[in-house]
Structure formats: C-alpha cells, structure tokens
Motif scaffolding. Sequence first.
Motif, short mmCIF file in Angstrom:
data_model
loop_
_atom_site.label_atom_id
_atom_site.label_comp_id
_atom_site.label_asym_id
_atom_site.label_seq_id
_atom_site.Cartn_x
_atom_site.Cartn_y
_atom_site.Cartn_z
N THR A 193 77.83 45.73 -44.63
CA THR A 193 78.25 47.13 -44.78
C THR A 193 78.01 47.92 -43.50
OG1 THR A 193 76.08 47.79 -45.54
CG2 THR A 193 77.67 47.16 -47.24
N PHE A 194 78.58 49.08 -43.44
CA PHE A 194 78.38 49.93 -42.27
C PHE A 194 77.49 51.11 -42.55
CE2 PHE A 194 81.98 47.45 -41.18
CZ PHE A 194 81.65 47.07 -39.90
N GLU A 195 77.68 51.71 -43.71
CA GLU A 195 76.87 52.88 -44.00
C GLU A 195 75.52 52.43 -44.56
OE1 GLU A 195 78.85 51.46 -47.43
OE2 GLU A 195 79.60 51.90 -45.44
N GLU A 196 74.45 53.06 -44.08
CA GLU A 196 73.16 52.79 -44.69
C GLU A 196 73.22 53.40 -46.07
OE1 GLU A 196 70.01 54.20 -41.61
OE2 GLU A 196 69.12 53.26 -43.37
N ASP A 197 73.03 52.59 -47.09
CA ASP A 197 73.05 53.26 -48.39
C ASP A 197 71.73 53.99 -48.60
OD1 ASP A 197 71.30 51.37 -49.42
OD2 ASP A 197 72.94 50.07 -50.08
N GLY A 198 71.82 55.13 -49.22
CA GLY A 198 70.67 56.02 -49.33
C GLY A 198 69.66 55.58 -50.39
N ASN A 199 69.87 54.40 -50.94
CA ASN A 199 69.04 53.89 -52.00
C ASN A 199 67.56 53.78 -51.59
OD1 ASN A 199 67.94 52.48 -54.06
ND2 ASN A 199 69.41 50.78 -54.00
N MET A 200 66.69 54.50 -52.28
CA MET A 200 65.26 54.51 -51.94
C MET A 200 64.59 53.17 -52.25
SD MET A 200 64.81 57.36 -50.55
CE MET A 200 63.01 57.47 -50.45
N GLU A 201 65.19 52.42 -53.13
CA GLU A 201 64.62 51.14 -53.54
C GLU A 201 64.78 50.10 -52.43
OE1 GLU A 201 63.59 50.33 -56.90
OE2 GLU A 201 63.62 52.49 -57.24
N ARG A 202 65.61 50.42 -51.49
CA ARG A 202 65.94 49.48 -50.44
C ARG A 202 64.69 48.89 -49.79
NH1 ARG A 202 70.31 48.58 -47.29
NH2 ARG A 202 69.65 47.39 -45.52
N ALA A 203 64.69 47.59 -49.59
CA ALA A 203 63.54 46.94 -48.96
C ALA A 203 63.40 47.42 -47.52
CB ALA A 203 63.73 45.43 -48.98
N ILE A 204 62.16 47.47 -47.04
CA ILE A 204 61.93 47.89 -45.65
C ILE A 204 62.45 46.82 -44.70
CG2 ILE A 204 60.14 48.42 -43.97
CD1 ILE A 204 58.46 49.44 -46.31
N ILE A 205 62.20 45.59 -45.09
CA ILE A 205 62.65 44.44 -44.30
C ILE A 205 63.75 43.72 -45.08
CG2 ILE A 205 61.95 42.21 -43.33
CD1 ILE A 205 60.79 44.68 -41.95
N SER A 206 64.85 43.39 -44.42
CA SER A 206 65.93 42.67 -45.10
C SER A 206 65.83 41.17 -44.91
CB SER A 206 67.29 43.13 -44.58
OG SER A 206 67.48 44.47 -44.90
N GLY A 207 65.36 40.75 -43.75
CA GLY A 207 65.34 39.32 -43.51
C GLY A 207 64.33 38.92 -42.46
N ILE A 208 63.99 37.65 -42.49
CA ILE A 208 63.07 37.06 -41.52
C ILE A 208 63.76 35.87 -40.87
CG2 ILE A 208 60.81 35.95 -41.23
CD1 ILE A 208 59.90 37.52 -43.69
N ALA A 209 63.81 35.87 -39.57
CA ALA A 209 64.49 34.78 -38.87
C ALA A 209 63.48 34.08 -37.97
CB ALA A 209 65.63 35.34 -38.02
N PHE A 210 63.72 32.80 -37.72
CA PHE A 210 62.89 32.11 -36.73
C PHE A 210 63.79 31.29 -35.83
CE2 PHE A 210 62.82 29.75 -40.71
CZ PHE A 210 63.28 28.51 -40.32
N ASP A 211 63.37 31.19 -34.59
CA ASP A 211 64.18 30.51 -33.59
C ASP A 211 63.27 29.58 -32.79
OD1 ASP A 211 65.83 29.73 -31.58
OD2 ASP A 211 66.19 31.74 -30.76
N LYS A 212 63.52 28.28 -32.96
CA LYS A 212 62.67 27.30 -32.26
C LYS A 212 63.19 26.97 -30.87
CE LYS A 212 60.78 25.19 -36.40
NZ LYS A 212 60.48 23.97 -37.15
N ASN A 213 64.33 27.49 -30.54
CA ASN A 213 64.90 27.21 -29.23
C ASN A 213 64.27 28.14 -28.18
OD1 ASN A 213 66.48 26.36 -27.11
ND2 ASN A 213 68.23 27.62 -27.71
N GLN A 214 62.95 28.03 -28.04
CA GLN A 214 62.20 28.95 -27.20
C GLN A 214 61.18 28.20 -26.38
OE1 GLN A 214 62.18 32.49 -27.19
NE2 GLN A 214 63.95 32.54 -28.56
N ALA A 215 60.95 28.68 -25.17
CA ALA A 215 59.83 28.18 -24.37
C ALA A 215 59.26 29.37 -23.60
CB ALA A 215 60.30 27.10 -23.40
N ARG A 216 57.94 29.35 -23.41
CA ARG A 216 57.29 30.47 -22.72
C ARG A 216 56.84 30.01 -21.35
NH1 ARG A 216 52.01 31.22 -22.63
NH2 ARG A 216 51.75 29.83 -24.42
N ILE A 217 57.02 30.86 -20.37
CA ILE A 217 56.60 30.54 -19.00
C ILE A 217 55.64 31.62 -18.50
CG2 ILE A 217 57.45 30.36 -16.62
CD1 ILE A 217 59.82 28.88 -17.68
N ASN A 218 54.57 31.21 -17.86
CA ASN A 218 53.59 32.17 -17.31
C ASN A 218 53.47 31.99 -15.80
OD1 ASN A 218 52.77 32.65 -20.04
ND2 ASN A 218 51.54 30.78 -19.86
#
Length: 409
Positions: free
Chosen positions: A242-267
């Motif tokens: 959808t495009f419009e944020e529905d004004g529903n107060m019941e709406r969850a604060i978080i809609s989804g959780i994603a994880f991405d293993k295609n990651q590497a950290r460099i220091n």
Amino acid sequence: MALIVQKYGGTSVGSIERIQNVAHRVAKFKKAGHDVVVVVSAMSGETNRLVALAESLQEIPDPRELDVVLSTGEQVTIGLLAMALQSIGVPAKSYTGWQVKVKTDQAHTKARIESIDDAAMRQDLKEGKVVIVAGFQGIDGNGDITTLGRGGSDTSAVALAAALKADECQIYTDVDGVYTTDPRVVPEAHRLDKITFEEMLELASLGSKVLQIRSVEFAGKYRVRLRVLSSLEEGGEGTLITFEEDGNMERAIISGIAFDKNQARINIRGVPDKPGIAYQILGSIADANIEVDMIVQNVGAEGTTDFSFTVPRNDYRRALKILEDVQSNIGAGEVNGDDTVVKVSIVGMGMRSHVGVASTMFRTLAEEGINIQMISTSEIKVSVIIEEKYTELATRVLHKAFGLDKPKV
Ligand code: ASP
Ligand code: MG
C-alpha cells in the motif's frame, strides 16, 4: 471490470501441468470480466541452464550475445501459455519484449526500461484477447535484445502495469505473500495482509527475496498497486503493498525482520585522523566496484581513528587485498575483518511515531548475550551486525519481543 497484470515466476510455469494451472487461473479472471495481461518468467532452472551454456564457451560471455541467449527462456513460456489458453477456449496472443517494444537502455544483462508501447496490447485487449508478454527482456535503441537482470520479470510486470495504468499488478510466486520474517527460521512468522511500499523497499534491499528490488522502486515511482500471492494455492489474498499509511492504531510498530548473511566486516585501526582519510579508504574500494554498506568511524588512540565498514561477502578477500595495498600509503596500523557476520534488521513505519524501538532491540539482543558490532538506522529501520551463528536466535527473540509471533489459537 478491471485491468489486471499478472506475473508468474519460474516455479509457477515450471512444467506443462503448471502452465495449464496458470491458464485456468487466467481464464477465471477473464470469465469474471477482467482484462488480463500476463507476464511470465522462463521455466524454473532454464535461465541458469542458459547461463551455463554461454559460460561453457566464453569465460565472460559477450553481453550482447548473452542477452540473445537468455531471452529465449521466456520466449518458450509465452508461446506455451498462449497455446494452453487457446486449448481451453480463451483467445490469447504472446509477445516478446521487442515485439511489444519494451524500450530499454543499452546496458546488456542489467538494462533499465525507458518506455513501453501499449498500442498493440490495448488493441488485443479490446478484441477480447489475453495478452501474454515475456518478462525480463526488452530492446535497446540499436534494435538489440536486452535483459533486465536476474529476477527481472517482476520489474517487467510492474512496468507494464504502469504503462497500461492497470488497476492491480499481481505477482504470483511460490509463497503466499510477504511474511513478518522467514518462516523457515521462525515458525511463528505470519503473512502480512498489507505492507507499505516504504517497508517493502527496505525489506527487499535487506535480503528478503520475494520481489526484485527494482520492481518495488518502479511501483513506488508510478504508484502501481502491487500484490504478492501464491500461484500454488487457490483463493488467498496475499499481501497488498500500500501507499497510504493506514491510521489504524492497532498497527504493529515493526512489520518485519530481515537478515542478510551476504555480509563481511572490515576494520582498519590506527589511521591518522585527518581530512581525506575516509575518501582514500573508501574511494579505493569504490574504484573496484565493491559496494560498501554500513560505515563506522571511531576515535582511536593518539590522534588516530578506527574505521569499520561492511562489504558483500564475496568481495571480502578482494577488499582486504586493496586495503593492504593502501595501508602503507595512509599510514594505517592494522587491517583485518570478519566474514562470518550477519546483518539483522527490524523494519516498520511505526518507528516514526514510537520512541525506544532501537533500545528494545538492543536490550533483547543483550539479554541473549549477543554482541552488537555495528549499528545503522534510517527513519523506518534499525540494522545491526552480529556474529552469524546468532542469526536464528536473534531473529526469533526479536520477532517475539516486537509482538510479531502468531497469536496461538
Ligand atoms: N528468468 C529470469 C531469471 O531467472 C527472470 C525472472 O525469472 O524474473 O532471472
Ligand atoms: Mg523471481
């Protein structure tokens, strides 16, 4: 009566029987009085097979010729689907991308759609035909065949829907919608009835593979009403983007959780803290066409700074090598990294109006003894880098902490 664009992915047209199922579904919409334009992928596995054929002749296949080869997969399925429809009494006509005139730029294997000529399709619809269009392909200004990048038929469908001003673009796939997270990891995950376009864009870029990200961007730009549904089950409502944020107060604060293993950290530690350093480090990485995602800079010891950033895992070795080369130029101390990390993200429009979302995330991870290595935020997203071995645990506890677990009945 509505004009509907339906897209069926490789699994949905993976056999003659499945193509017949698609034909029956399309016929149902047609009988209900709708105009239907169908976009199909190649049969599952076919594009990979074609890539392998090309690579058996050239290590890096000539891009123009590769597109000639790759575009054939979809050409097979449009013809077969037209036959399947005709054989159950539904008039249907197939089009390749260049027959429609899906005009693209000249970037072979990753072309972008510039315009679509809808005249022939409109005429066919007026004559009561189902129009079937090959996804993933177009034609450039030289008259050469182009393809849109892997997974590109989602984008073809959305672009056609935009050009035809369709009432809805339905993406049929092998899952029945967009889930709060990967149900293989969290069995309590559930299908979302609705998700906003902004959230979907974040989820797509964070590694949720339901839609090609470019198709979501396209839907946003042209405000195409998009729905993801299962082609294997009957009657589901799927997930509406959808495009419009529905004004529903019941709406969850978080809609989804994603994880991405295609990651590497460099220091990089002990870099002299002076202007131009970030540019020297990251510029050398960018010059090698390596995409940098999260970046953190900390104050180090005695006028130095410590720098960390993430790159796609398959670019990790290459990035390390580049930095070892610039290390002495910039007078840096140590260069090291870790390619066993994962990026876990929470996404939700509710973050805009609720404070403390990030701290709930951090507390939840702390309670499990999971160390956060890096953090980045946007208006509707918080991402953390953690050790890869905690992927499942982190996703599960966050799913619960944000009230996304399916209510037990
Ligand atoms: N057949 C192409 C691919 O496998 C395009 C698509 O399926 O969307 O990437
Ligand atoms: Mg796909």
